[in-house]
Design a protein around this motif. Structure first.
Motif, PDB file in Angstrom:
ATOM      1  N   ALA A 199       0.484  -0.919  -0.146  1.00 42.82           N
ATOM      2  CA  ALA A 199      -0.044  -0.025  -0.468  1.00 42.82           C
ATOM      3  C   ALA A 199       0.878   1.054   0.367  1.00 42.82           C
ATOM      4  CB  ALA A 199      -0.304  -0.125   1.217  1.00 42.82           C
ATOM      5  N   LEU A 200       1.760   1.766   0.952  1.00 43.93           N
ATOM      6  CA  LEU A 200       2.905   2.616   1.294  1.00 43.93           C
ATOM      7  C   LEU A 200       3.659   2.279   0.101  1.00 43.93           C
ATOM      8  CD1 LEU A 200       4.300   1.895   4.402  1.00 43.93           C
ATOM      9  CD2 LEU A 200       2.655   3.707   3.469  1.00 43.93           C
ATOM     10  N   PHE A 201       4.007   1.644  -1.041  1.00 45.70           N
ATOM     11  CA  PHE A 201       4.375   1.669  -2.521  1.00 45.70           C
ATOM     12  C   PHE A 201       3.341   2.373  -3.440  1.00 45.70           C
ATOM     13  CE2 PHE A 201       4.982  -0.284  -6.143  1.00 45.70           C
ATOM     14  CZ  PHE A 201       6.314  -0.040  -7.287  1.00 45.70           C
ATOM     15  N   GLN A 202       1.865   2.159  -3.195  1.00 48.12           N
ATOM     16  CA  GLN A 202       1.696   2.762  -4.329  1.00 48.12           C
ATOM     17  C   GLN A 202       1.085   3.582  -3.755  1.00 48.12           C
ATOM     18  OE1 GLN A 202      -3.163   1.479  -4.703  1.00 48.12           O
ATOM     19  NE2 GLN A 202      -2.536   0.234  -6.540  1.00 48.12           N
ATOM     20  N   LEU A 203       1.112   4.638  -2.258  1.00 42.09           N
ATOM     21  CA  LEU A 203       0.539   5.666  -2.444  1.00 42.09           C
ATOM     22  C   LEU A 203       1.887   6.800  -2.223  1.00 42.09           C
ATOM     23  CD1 LEU A 203      -0.467   4.876   1.249  1.00 42.09           C
ATOM     24  CD2 LEU A 203      -1.468   6.137  -1.142  1.00 42.09           C
ATOM     25  N   VAL A 204       2.889   6.435  -2.916  1.00 41.05           N
ATOM     26  CA  VAL A 204       4.502   6.503  -3.070  1.00 41.05           C
ATOM     27  C   VAL A 204       4.112   6.609  -4.516  1.00 41.05           C
ATOM     28  CG1 VAL A 204       6.307   6.786  -3.045  1.00 41.05           C
ATOM     29  CG2 VAL A 204       5.550   6.222  -1.300  1.00 41.05           C
ATOM     30  N   ILE A 205       4.287   6.020  -5.246  1.00 43.70           N
ATOM     31  CA  ILE A 205       4.723   5.697  -7.495  1.00 43.70           C
ATOM     32  C   ILE A 205       3.274   6.732  -7.540  1.00 43.70           C
ATOM     33  CG2 ILE A 205       5.498   4.097  -9.174  1.00 43.70           C
ATOM     34  CD1 ILE A 205       7.309   5.028  -6.876  1.00 43.70           C
ATOM     35  N   LEU A 206       2.642   6.187  -7.469  1.00 49.14           N
ATOM     36  CA  LEU A 206       1.074   6.096  -8.244  1.00 49.14           C
ATOM     37  C   LEU A 206       0.633   7.220  -8.163  1.00 49.14           C
ATOM     38  CD1 LEU A 206      -1.110   4.326 -10.399  1.00 49.14           C
ATOM     39  CD2 LEU A 206      -2.431   4.254  -7.808  1.00 49.14           C
ATOM     40  N   PRO A 207       0.418   8.282  -7.465  1.00 43.83           N
ATOM     41  CA  PRO A 207      -0.188  10.483  -8.202  1.00 43.83           C
ATOM     42  C   PRO A 207       1.012  10.648  -9.054  1.00 43.83           C
ATOM     43  CG  PRO A 207       0.630   9.905  -5.349  1.00 43.83           C
ATOM     44  CD  PRO A 207       1.086   7.583  -6.029  1.00 43.83           C
ATOM     45  N   LEU A 208       2.450  10.450  -9.097  1.00 44.55           N
ATOM     46  CA  LEU A 208       3.096  10.483 -10.293  1.00 44.55           C
ATOM     47  C   LEU A 208       3.413   9.791 -11.619  1.00 44.55           C
ATOM     48  CD1 LEU A 208       6.692   9.695  -8.241  1.00 44.55           C
ATOM     49  CD2 LEU A 208       5.376  11.569  -8.091  1.00 44.55           C
ATOM     50  N   LEU A 209       2.135   9.461 -11.925  1.00 51.21           N
ATOM     51  CA  LEU A 209       1.227   8.672 -12.875  1.00 51.21           C
ATOM     52  C   LEU A 209       0.019   9.246 -13.762  1.00 51.21           C
ATOM     53  CD1 LEU A 209       2.433   5.144 -11.711  1.00 51.21           C
ATOM     54  CD2 LEU A 209       3.914   6.597 -13.584  1.00 51.21           C
ATOM     55  N   PRO A 210      -0.192   9.468 -14.477  1.00 53.74           N
ATOM     56  CA  PRO A 210      -1.131   9.625 -15.393  1.00 53.74           C
ATOM     57  C   PRO A 210      -2.644   8.988 -14.689  1.00 53.74           C
ATOM     58  CG  PRO A 210      -0.081   8.377 -16.652  1.00 53.74           C
ATOM     59  CD  PRO A 210       0.669   8.946 -15.677  1.00 53.74           C
ATOM     60  N   GLU A 211      -3.701   9.460 -14.964  1.00 53.38           N
ATOM     61  CA  GLU A 211      -4.933   9.194 -14.958  1.00 53.38           C
ATOM     62  C   GLU A 211      -5.728   8.270 -16.002  1.00 53.38           C
ATOM     63  OE1 GLU A 211      -7.905   7.941 -13.989  1.00 53.38           O
ATOM     64  OE2 GLU A 211      -8.240   8.793 -12.651  1.00 53.38           O
ATOM     65  N   ALA A 228      -2.625  15.504 -22.751  1.00 60.42           N
ATOM     66  CA  ALA A 228      -1.063  14.994 -21.618  1.00 60.42           C
ATOM     67  C   ALA A 228      -0.879  13.443 -20.904  1.00 60.42           C
ATOM     68  CB  ALA A 228      -0.961  16.348 -20.264  1.00 60.42           C
ATOM     69  N   ALA A 229      -1.946  12.967 -20.685  1.00 57.53           N
ATOM     70  CA  ALA A 229      -1.987  11.914 -19.946  1.00 57.53           C
ATOM     71  C   ALA A 229      -1.761  10.392 -21.647  1.00 57.53           C
ATOM     72  CB  ALA A 229      -3.044  11.394 -19.634  1.00 57.53           C
ATOM     73  N   LEU A 230      -1.771  11.168 -21.868  1.00 57.18           N
ATOM     74  CA  LEU A 230      -1.745  10.035 -23.153  1.00 57.18           C
ATOM     75  C   LEU A 230      -0.391  10.229 -23.842  1.00 57.18           C
ATOM     76  CD1 LEU A 230      -4.196  10.274 -26.365  1.00 57.18           C
ATOM     77  CD2 LEU A 230      -4.247   8.724 -24.884  1.00 57.18           C
ATOM     78  N   GLN A 231      -0.107  11.564 -23.743  1.00 58.76           N
ATOM     79  CA  GLN A 231       1.801  11.823 -24.245  1.00 58.76           C
ATOM     80  C   GLN A 231       2.433  11.174 -23.492  1.00 58.76           C
ATOM     81  OE1 GLN A 231       1.797  15.504 -24.904  1.00 58.76           O
ATOM     82  NE2 GLN A 231       1.451  15.707 -26.716  1.00 58.76           N
ATOM     83  N   ARG A 232       2.393  11.255 -22.453  1.00 58.58           N
ATOM     84  CA  ARG A 232       3.350  10.492 -20.770  1.00 58.58           C
ATOM     85  C   ARG A 232       2.829   8.708 -21.229  1.00 58.58           C
ATOM     86  NH1 ARG A 232       2.272  11.959 -14.810  1.00 58.58           N
ATOM     87  NH2 ARG A 232       4.186  10.591 -14.832  1.00 58.58           N
ATOM     88  N   LEU A 233       1.749   8.680 -21.690  1.00 62.64           N
ATOM     89  CA  LEU A 233       1.528   6.810 -21.116  1.00 62.64           C
ATOM     90  C   LEU A 233       2.159   6.410 -23.121  1.00 62.64           C
ATOM     91  CD1 LEU A 233      -2.134   6.815 -20.089  1.00 62.64           C
ATOM     92  CD2 LEU A 233      -0.193   5.722 -18.883  1.00 62.64           C
ATOM     93  N   ARG A 234       2.359   7.079 -23.777  1.00 61.92           N
ATOM     94  CA  ARG A 234       2.777   6.567 -25.547  1.00 61.92           C
ATOM     95  C   ARG A 234       4.615   6.582 -25.297  1.00 61.92           C
ATOM     96  NH1 ARG A 234      -1.288   4.168 -23.367  1.00 61.92           N
ATOM     97  NH2 ARG A 234      -3.283   4.364 -24.679  1.00 61.92           N
ATOM     98  N   GLY A 235       5.024   7.260 -24.919  1.00 64.49           N
ATOM     99  CA  GLY A 235       6.254   7.918 -25.249  1.00 64.49           C
ATOM    100  C   GLY A 235       6.406   8.857 -25.489  1.00 64.49           C
TER     101      GLY A 235
END
Length: 461
Positions: A199-211, A228-235
């Motif tokens: 749970a702590l791992f997810q709480l630290v990492i997931l907020p940095l990733l797109p919806e 913006a989310a698409l551009q981050r997810l697709r590189g």
């Protein structure tokens, strides 16, 4: 290999899969297996606690009853969590739902960790209920989030990683539960509370990733955030075409609100989708492991039909071997091999593919409600199998697998005749094909999608 290369190149998508999985379905598998190691210690703790309170020990039957309550509240909480997942995914989004879900894990870990010091086995009971609710939420929202975030070429592979994280969680729970680690009589509260680490791992990492881009555009109407989310997810890939597909899907959902679960059963445009979800969701009673890249090469239908057919074959051989093992010594080895082959066949198809159905067969407005139905089926079936299995074992003896073989045959037949292939198709193409199938005898019904593009400010279940 091309799909694997794309997944590695899209590092943000790969990290999203890991962050969602470790704090999501990994927790389900982990808490499913971690409770086994301290069984005797928890029963002794329950008896000692009751003796300290009343001066009398509990009878063996009552100790067993309390232990059964601790175990059974996990799937009961999972059912509640599955029903909660749909509204939560609509109101706060896919990613935030997974983050909010960790509040339950933190509370449960605190209850587990301090239960012995507080002298309260009730804290363990409540903690298991909270972990069940958390598992019910994550089992539904994680594949929804990943399926909506991945490109169509990787959608099946990304969503199917949920089954892999379940298997990893089960294995890790067994390893951590070893007596040499946290399975000893003095540290079992820490073993139960170790669910806090993922749970702590997810709480630290997931907020940095797109919806989920689909949620941002279709539910929230935020084109800039979606891009913006698409551009981050697709590189480095060009997302113009995919954004145009999302805009088309958004136009298709104009004027619609999120469906309620019971409305899916009443809508004739969704009858094939709902039937597929219920039939194939009921046929899959456990979770397993799989190879993610196979699904994008072979397709969903072939994996499901092949998996159920192989399960039928190996289950039949297993039944024969059980009946002949008393007269032919080597039949016991064949029976053991059949068990592994049966599990492998389950992993090849039903374990991973079934979890994708709610993502691919339903549009944005119906998807949360579909996951509520799928999740409720999962937890109800797990409960029923656990309840009925001892009686089947006693009544059918060596023919124990026969009822399950009938389920496998039905699953293969239904897949062959009623489930369309969705590999490599956009959500809009899948919806249009299903609409044609649902109304193949009613061509006058008109098109499913209509209306002009408008921002959907909010949706409700």
């Amino acid at each position: 290999m091309g799909a694997l290369r794309r997944l590695i190149q899209g590092r943000t998508l790969l990290l999203t899969i890991c962050a969602a999985g470790i704090g999501g379905t990994f927790q389900f598998g982990y808490n499913l297996s971690v409770i086994n190691a301290p069984t005797l210690y928890i029963q002794e703790f329950t008896n000692d606690t009751w003796r300290a309170r009343t001066g009398r020990p509990l009878s063996d039957r009552l100790v067993l009853l309390v232990w059964s309550l601790i175990v059974s509240l996990y799937p009961l909480g999972g059912l509640f969590g599955a029903l909660l997942a749909g509204p939560l995914a609509v109101m706060v989004g896919r990613k935030k739902s997974l983050l909010v879900n960790n509040i339950l894990v933190v509370a449960a870990a605190a209850l587990f960790g301090f239960s012995r010091e507080a002298g309260s086995f009730e804290m363990i009971i409540l903690g298991r209920l909270l972990m069940g609710v958390s598992a019910g939420v994550s089992m539904n929202i994680q594949p929804m989030y990943l399926g909506e975030s991945a490109p169509k070429e990787l959608r099946g592979a990304a969503a199917m990683t949920s089954a892999i994280f379940v298997a990893l969680g089960i294995v890790m729970g067994q390893v951590v539960g070893l007596r040499e680690l946290l399975g000893g009589p003095q540290v079992w509260p820490l073993l139960l509370a170790s669910c806090l680490v993922p749970a702590l791992f997810q709480l630290v990492i997931l907020p940095l990733l797109p919806e989920s881009p689909r949620y941002l555009l279709i539910d929230r109407g935020d084109t800039r955030a979606c891009l913006a989310a698409l551009q981050r997810l697709r590189g480095r890939e060009d997302v113009t075409e995919e954004l145009a597909e999302l805009q088309e899907e958004r136009t298709a959902c104009q004027g619609l609100r999120a469906r309620r679960p019971w409305e899916l059963f009443q809508d004739p445009t969704l009858r094939r989708q709902v039937a597929s979800l219920v039939v194939l969701g009921s046929a899959m009673e456990l979770c397993g492991n799989d190879s993610c890249m196979v699904i994008e090469r072979v397709g969903r239908r072939l994996l499901l039909m092949g998996g159920y057919s192989l399960m039928t074959f190996w289950g039949s051989v297993f039944t024969v071997a059980l009946n002949l093992q008393s007269s032919i010594p080597w039949m016991s080895y064949l029976a053991m091999f059949c068990i592994f082959a049966f599990i492998l066949s389950f992993g090849i198809g039903p374990a991973g593919v079934t979890g994708i159905l709610a993502t691919e067969l339903f549009d944005q407005m119906a998807r949360p409600a579909a996951y509520m139905i799928c999740g409720a089926l999962l937890w109800i079936m797990l409960f029923l199998v656990g309840l009925i299995y001892p009686f089947l074992m006693e009544g059918l003896s060596h023919f124990l697998y026969v009822p399950f073989l009938c389920v496998c045959v039905c699953g293969a037949i239904y897949t062959c005749f009623f489930l369309p292939e969705t590999k490599g198709k956009t959500f809009l193409e899948i919806s249009e094909e299903l609409h044609r199938l649902n109304f193949s005898q009613h061509q006058s019904q008109g098109p499913l999608w209509r209306g002009a593009a408008e921002v959907i400010q909010s949706t409700e279940l």
